[in-house]
Design a protein around this motif. Structure first.
Motif, PDB file in Angstrom:
ATOM      1  N   LEU A   1      82.365  16.006  39.307  1.00 27.79           N
ATOM      2  CA  LEU A   1      82.113  15.754  37.888  1.00 27.79           C
ATOM      3  C   LEU A   1      83.406  15.714  37.097  1.00 27.79           C
ATOM      4  CD1 LEU A   1      80.339  15.312  35.473  1.00 27.79           C
ATOM      5  CD2 LEU A   1      79.893  17.774  35.383  1.00 27.79           C
TER       6      LEU A   1
ATOM      7  N   ASP B   1      85.092  12.530  37.704  1.00 26.45           N
ATOM      8  CA  ASP B   1      84.384  11.430  37.035  1.00 26.45           C
ATOM      9  C   ASP B   1      84.710  11.431  35.544  1.00 26.45           C
ATOM     10  OD1 ASP B   1      82.757   9.278  36.630  1.00 26.45           O
ATOM     11  OD2 ASP B   1      80.892  10.277  37.164  1.00 26.45           O
TER      12      ASP B   1
ATOM     13  N   ARG C   1      87.283   8.468  33.126  1.00 25.54           N
ATOM     14  CA  ARG C   1      86.838   7.721  31.943  1.00 25.54           C
ATOM     15  C   ARG C   1      87.876   7.698  30.823  1.00 25.54           C
ATOM     16  NH1 ARG C   1      81.107   6.722  31.816  1.00 25.54           N
ATOM     17  NH2 ARG C   1      80.296   7.211  33.886  1.00 25.54           N
TER      18      ARG C   1
ATOM     19  N   TRP D   1      76.166  10.421  27.955  1.00 23.69           N
ATOM     20  CA  TRP D   1      76.324  10.275  29.414  1.00 23.69           C
ATOM     21  C   TRP D   1      76.617  11.624  30.058  1.00 23.69           C
ATOM     22  CZ3 TRP D   1      80.885  11.661  31.865  1.00 23.69           C
ATOM     23  CH2 TRP D   1      80.881  11.479  33.267  1.00 23.69           C
ATOM     24  N   LEU D   2      77.527  12.381  29.460  1.00 29.50           N
ATOM     25  CA  LEU D   2      77.898  13.669  30.038  1.00 29.50           C
ATOM     26  C   LEU D   2      76.697  14.609  30.070  1.00 29.50           C
ATOM     27  CD1 LEU D   2      79.998  15.555  31.212  1.00 29.50           C
ATOM     28  CD2 LEU D   2      80.733  16.111  28.871  1.00 29.50           C
TER      29      LEU D   2
ATOM     30  N   GLU E   1      73.535  13.818  30.165  1.00 27.25           N
ATOM     31  CA  GLU E   1      72.585  13.349  31.179  1.00 27.25           C
ATOM     32  C   GLU E   1      73.085  13.675  32.579  1.00 27.25           C
ATOM     33  OE1 GLU E   1      70.186   9.249  32.403  1.00 27.25           O
ATOM     34  OE2 GLU E   1      71.735   9.213  30.867  1.00 27.25           O
ATOM     35  N   THR E   2      74.386  13.512  32.806  1.00 28.05           N
ATOM     36  CA  THR E   2      74.966  13.811  34.110  1.00 28.05           C
ATOM     37  C   THR E   2      74.833  15.295  34.449  1.00 28.05           C
ATOM     38  OG1 THR E   2      76.539  11.998  33.813  1.00 28.05           O
ATOM     39  CG2 THR E   2      77.076  13.622  35.489  1.00 28.05           C
TER      40      THR E   2
ATOM     41  N   ARG F   1      70.884  15.347  24.858  1.00 29.78           N
ATOM     42  CA  ARG F   1      71.967  15.118  25.807  1.00 29.78           C
ATOM     43  C   ARG F   1      73.323  15.430  25.179  1.00 29.78           C
ATOM     44  NH1 ARG F   1      68.731  10.536  26.716  1.00 29.78           N
ATOM     45  NH2 ARG F   1      70.288   9.066  25.923  1.00 29.78           N
TER      46      ARG F   1
END
Length: 417
Positions: free
Chosen positions: A8, A11, A15, A282-283, A285-286, A296
């Motif tokens: 994570l 990832d 970004r 996004w974070l 949800e991840t 989220r």
């Protein structure tokens, strides 16, 4: 938490642009996030895309219609980020410029009735000076609440002690760019409204927004201002949310009661703010949050805060075989070692070296930091402590414990421990 999952954190770092190296000097660790956080790659791509579009808003063509939809989405995304129920979202030159505009309008609404404006000595000049000048121009008295020098914070009890029913406008700093300490905005706003329920409350969220939770509805405030370049976007604009009540206050406009935004706005500014909100979503949800977009965002904010707390604890108390700053000779930590208000930032001094010398020594060792001086911007915090400067080491959630260990190794070398 982000640092516990190597996939994570990698990832996340992927970004952002220039995570591990400076385009001018090469490899380095970036601990200067309070001066301007790293930029999302999506923001750079979006900026280039919209900079190249020749069409303007408000025209009868498909390109113009698309620009208008992008702006509308950007405003909606900002409301979601702020958890705002109604109100207006505007962009301006900078966060500082917007704090001046909002405060000037709030004070102008009370220019004929008299009263007071309340701020704190902890605030950046962006809100503190804005309040002083707007109060003077509107014939209001400006009251300054003293912050606690030892902790680098100001709490609701300090505001409550200075409150009177005739306080019309209040400013609050959500986090100090000097100490890195966060304030309980909801509690401070509650203390203000307990005495002056109709007070207009404006928050400087410039330092805080990248590090944690923002909820203007829960806080019960009227204005919240951010500088997007400090929250993973780019320079060139500030962004603010205004409650319906504040939006209706007298303000600069091309016609009475007209829009707050003067002239044609940069569509790309709204588009890149959407990129930032997309990233938070996004974070979250991840991390496993399956709720709506706001849920989220809240999950991401909680994880960011937790990860940065881990980083600051490691920096202060050590990690692996590295001693923490609290154990190194000659190091003094502003705000103390045990301070739960700290948000991803450690300010310190080292005996025998000026802040500028320490920044240069760390730069030579591949670590980017910053020196704060007892000047117009930081003297309100540093001068009462008897300091002419300090080193500011500021982190964000894409930083790692390994980077903290490298910083501690450099500090160990400089202290001679």
């Amino acid at each position: 938490m982000l640092g516990k999952t190597s996939e994570l954190i990698e990832d996340v770092r992927a970004r952002f642009a220039h995570v591990e190296s400076c385009p001018f000097t090469g490899e380095r660790i970036f601990f200067e996030n309070a001066g301007g956080a790293l930029t999302l790659k999506a923001v750079a791509e979006t900026s280039a895309k919209f900079a190249a579009i020749p069409d303007n808003q408000g025209r009868d063509n498909p390109a113009s219609a698309h620009l208008m939809s992008v702006i509308a989405k950007g405003k909606d995304d900002a409301r979601t980020f702020f958890n705002a129920q109604g109100g207006e979202v505007i962009v301006g030159e900078t966060g500082t410029e917007l704090l001046f505009r909002l405060t000037r309008a709030a004070c102008a609404a009370h220019a004929t009735g008299g009263g007071k404006v309340i701020s704190s000595t902890l605030e950046h000049p962006a809100s503190r000076v804005a309040a002083a000048r707007a109060a003077e121009a509107s014939g209001l008295e400006h009251i300054l609440v003293a912050h606690d020098d030892a902790s680098g914070t100001v709490g609701p009890e300090a505001y409550a002690a200075a409150m009177t029913p005739d306080v019309r406008v209040a400013t609050i700093v959500h986090a100090s760019p000097v100490t890195g300490m966060g304030m309980d905005v909801a509690a401070i706003a509650g203390a203000i409204r307990a005495v002056a329920p109709e007070c207009t409350i404006i928050v400087d969220g410039i330092q805080h927004a990248a590090h944690g939770h923002v909820d203007v509805t829960a806080a019960g405030v009227d204005g919240y201002v951010v500088s997007p370049y400090k929250m993973f976007s780019r320079h060139g604009f500030g962004l603010a949310w205004l409650s319906d009540r504040l939006a209706a206050a007298p303000h600069d406009a091309l016609k009475e009661g007209g829009p707050w935004e003067l002239g044609t706005r940069d569509t790309g500014a709204y588009a890149v703010f959407s990129d930032v909100v997309d990233y938070f979503a996004w974070l979250g949800e991840t991390l496993g949050e399956t709720g709506d977009r706001r849920a989220r965002i809240e999950a991401a904010a909680a994880a960011i805060h937790a990860h940065e707390t881990d980083l600051t604890e490691a920096m202060l108390k050590g990690t692996g075989n590295q001693k923490g700053l609290a154990e190194l000779s000659g190091v003094t930590i502003l705000g103390g070692v045990e301070n739960p208000a700290r948000e991803g930032l450690v300010s310190l001094t080292l005996e025998g070296m000026s802040a500028g010398e320490l920044v240069a020594a760390l730069r030579e060792r591949g670590i980017r930091t910053h020196a704060r001086a007892a000047d117009h911007y930081s003297g309100n915090v540093l001068t009462p402590l008897g300091l002419d400067g300090c080193l500011r080491v500021s982190m964000c959630h894409y930083n790692t414990e390994g980077e903290v260990a490298a910083f501690l190794a450099a500090m160990k070398e400089l202290t001679g421990d």
